[in-house]
Design a protein around this motif. Sequence first.
Motif, PDB file in Angstrom:
ATOM      1  N   ARG A  64       0.840  -1.205   0.000  1.00 49.60           N
ATOM      2  CA  ARG A  64       0.000   0.000   0.000  1.00 49.60           C
ATOM      3  C   ARG A  64       0.874   1.255   0.000  1.00 49.60           C
ATOM      4  N   GLU A  65       1.906   1.243   0.842  1.00 51.76           N
ATOM      5  CA  GLU A  65       2.778   2.413   0.950  1.00 51.76           C
ATOM      6  C   GLU A  65       3.518   2.676  -0.360  1.00 51.76           C
ATOM      7  N   VAL A  66       4.024   1.622  -0.976  1.00 50.51           N
ATOM      8  CA  VAL A  66       4.758   1.781  -2.231  1.00 50.51           C
ATOM      9  C   VAL A  66       3.862   2.398  -3.290  1.00 50.51           C
ATOM     10  N   VAL A  67       2.659   1.892  -3.434  1.00 51.53           N
ATOM     11  CA  VAL A  67       1.749   2.406  -4.464  1.00 51.53           C
ATOM     12  C   VAL A  67       1.333   3.838  -4.151  1.00 51.53           C
ATOM     13  N   ASP A  91       1.575  -7.826  -6.349  1.00 51.35           N
ATOM     14  CA  ASP A  91       0.849  -7.086  -5.322  1.00 51.35           C
ATOM     15  C   ASP A  91       0.894  -7.869  -4.013  1.00 51.35           C
ATOM     16  N   ALA A  92       0.951  -7.144  -2.915  1.00 54.32           N
ATOM     17  CA  ALA A  92       1.103  -7.752  -1.595  1.00 54.32           C
ATOM     18  C   ALA A  92      -0.045  -8.720  -1.295  1.00 54.32           C
ATOM     19  N   THR A  93       0.322  -9.871  -0.750  1.00 58.07           N
ATOM     20  CA  THR A  93      -0.647 -10.864  -0.300  1.00 58.07           C
ATOM     21  C   THR A  93      -0.220 -11.345   1.083  1.00 58.07           C
ATOM     22  N   PRO A  94      -1.141 -11.862   1.876  1.00 52.39           N
ATOM     23  CA  PRO A  94      -0.783 -12.327   3.217  1.00 52.39           C
ATOM     24  C   PRO A  94      -0.047 -13.665   3.170  1.00 52.39           C
ATOM     25  N   SER A  95       1.192 -13.641   2.671  1.00 52.76           N
ATOM     26  CA  SER A  95       2.034 -14.824   2.613  1.00 52.76           C
ATOM     27  C   SER A  95       3.460 -14.408   2.942  1.00 52.76           C
ATOM     28  N   GLY A  96       4.322 -15.374   3.171  1.00 58.25           N
ATOM     29  CA  GLY A  96       5.713 -15.052   3.504  1.00 58.25           C
ATOM     30  C   GLY A  96       5.798 -14.182   4.741  1.00 58.25           C
ATOM     31  N   ASN A  97       6.573 -13.111   4.673  1.00 59.61           N
ATOM     32  CA  ASN A  97       6.701 -12.196   5.813  1.00 59.61           C
ATOM     33  C   ASN A  97       5.413 -11.453   6.127  1.00 59.61           C
ATOM     34  N   ASP A 102      -2.873  -7.780   7.289  1.00 60.56           N
ATOM     35  CA  ASP A 102      -3.823  -7.151   6.371  1.00 60.56           C
ATOM     36  C   ASP A 102      -3.036  -6.296   5.374  1.00 60.56           C
ATOM     37  N   VAL A 103      -2.632  -6.908   4.265  1.00 58.83           N
ATOM     38  CA  VAL A 103      -1.788  -6.210   3.298  1.00 58.83           C
ATOM     39  C   VAL A 103      -2.406  -6.117   1.903  1.00 58.83           C
ATOM     40  N   MET A 104      -3.580  -6.697   1.723  1.00 58.35           N
ATOM     41  CA  MET A 104      -4.200  -6.692   0.393  1.00 58.35           C
ATOM     42  C   MET A 104      -4.424  -5.253  -0.070  1.00 58.35           C
ATOM     43  N   LEU A 105      -4.138  -5.012  -1.340  1.00 60.49           N
ATOM     44  CA  LEU A 105      -4.303  -3.675  -1.895  1.00 60.49           C
ATOM     45  C   LEU A 105      -5.774  -3.389  -2.163  1.00 60.49           C
ATOM     46  N   THR A 106      -6.094  -2.105  -2.149  1.00 64.39           N
ATOM     47  CA  THR A 106      -7.453  -1.685  -2.453  1.00 64.39           C
ATOM     48  C   THR A 106      -7.654  -1.704  -3.969  1.00 64.39           C
ATOM     49  N   LYS A 107      -8.895  -1.643  -4.386  1.00 66.06           N
ATOM     50  CA  LYS A 107      -9.187  -1.618  -5.820  1.00 66.06           C
ATOM     51  C   LYS A 107      -8.511  -0.419  -6.495  1.00 66.06           C
ATOM     52  N   PRO A 108      -8.561   0.805  -5.925  1.00 64.24           N
ATOM     53  CA  PRO A 108      -7.844   1.925  -6.559  1.00 64.24           C
ATOM     54  C   PRO A 108      -6.328   1.700  -6.648  1.00 64.24           C
ATOM     55  N   GLN A 109      -5.738   1.050  -5.660  1.00 63.60           N
ATOM     56  CA  GLN A 109      -4.302   0.760  -5.711  1.00 63.60           C
ATOM     57  C   GLN A 109      -3.993  -0.253  -6.815  1.00 63.60           C
ATOM     58  N   MET A 110      -4.844  -1.255  -6.956  1.00 63.54           N
ATOM     59  CA  MET A 110      -4.664  -2.223  -8.045  1.00 63.54           C
ATOM     60  C   MET A 110      -4.801  -1.526  -9.394  1.00 63.54           C
ATOM     61  N   GLU A 111      -5.729  -0.600  -9.498  1.00 66.76           N
ATOM     62  CA  GLU A 111      -5.897   0.152 -10.742  1.00 66.76           C
ATOM     63  C   GLU A 111      -4.678   1.018 -11.030  1.00 66.76           C
ATOM     64  N   GLU A 112      -4.045   1.547  -9.985  1.00 65.69           N
ATOM     65  CA  GLU A 112      -2.825   2.348 -10.157  1.00 65.69           C
ATOM     66  C   GLU A 112      -1.694   1.487 -10.723  1.00 65.69           C
ATOM     67  N   ILE A 113      -1.586   0.257 -10.245  1.00 66.25           N
ATOM     68  CA  ILE A 113      -0.569  -0.659 -10.767  1.00 66.25           C
ATOM     69  C   ILE A 113      -0.855  -0.966 -12.235  1.00 66.25           C
ATOM     70  N   LYS A 114      -2.101  -1.212 -12.573  1.00 70.71           N
ATOM     71  CA  LYS A 114      -2.468  -1.494 -13.964  1.00 70.71           C
ATOM     72  C   LYS A 114      -2.125  -0.301 -14.860  1.00 70.71           C
ATOM     73  N   LYS A 115      -2.422   0.898 -14.373  1.00 70.29           N
ATOM     74  CA  LYS A 115      -2.114   2.120 -15.127  1.00 70.29           C
ATOM     75  C   LYS A 115      -0.601   2.251 -15.343  1.00 70.29           C
TER      76      LYS A 115
END
Length: 177
Positions: A64-67, A91-97, A102-115
């Motif tokens: 979230r912070e990176v995006v 995109d961040a998922t609740p795995s590994g570290n 609660d690290v899942m990105l929001t829909k607007p953040q996912m759209e920012e990555i797509k853009k």
Amino acid sequence: LTHEMAGRLREAGLDAAIISIDHYLPDLHNKFRRNRKAFDMAVNGVRIFRENGILPSIAICATREVVDEGGLWKYLDLAKEIGAAFIQIIDATPSGNYLGEDVMLTKPQMEEIKKFHITLNTDPRYRDHPTQQARALLEDDDYNGCCAANALVYVDSSGNLQPCDLFQVSFGTVIEE
């Protein structure tokens, strides 16, 4: 990773490799990896692969912070500076570290990555920059869906061969088999 090991990997048929860089700021990458030398080792790994004829790339985790803080562009600058051929954005998922967080990105953040993905790969201004692929776009239901084991495999730090870094099933090790 040494020049000798990279040479052996190249002789065995390795054409490309992806090295994870968990933050574009060395101190934050090192903290995440719990190793004060981790960032330098990752950057050096990109160089060693490149010098041995293996196409080097980096994988980043879009938090979230990176995006939200324009970090995708900072990763792009880093990738260009160190000579990476492309950037894989996961995109961040609740795995590994992040397991249990609660690290899942929001829909607007996912759209920012797509853009970012579309801009970087289509805008002529970025012709001399590394290209990138974003799981947020490629694995979107409107595109491919899950890309596990299509033409890439994941090898973890212990040598376990897996279809994906998020799918923790080993098909053996590259060290023993």
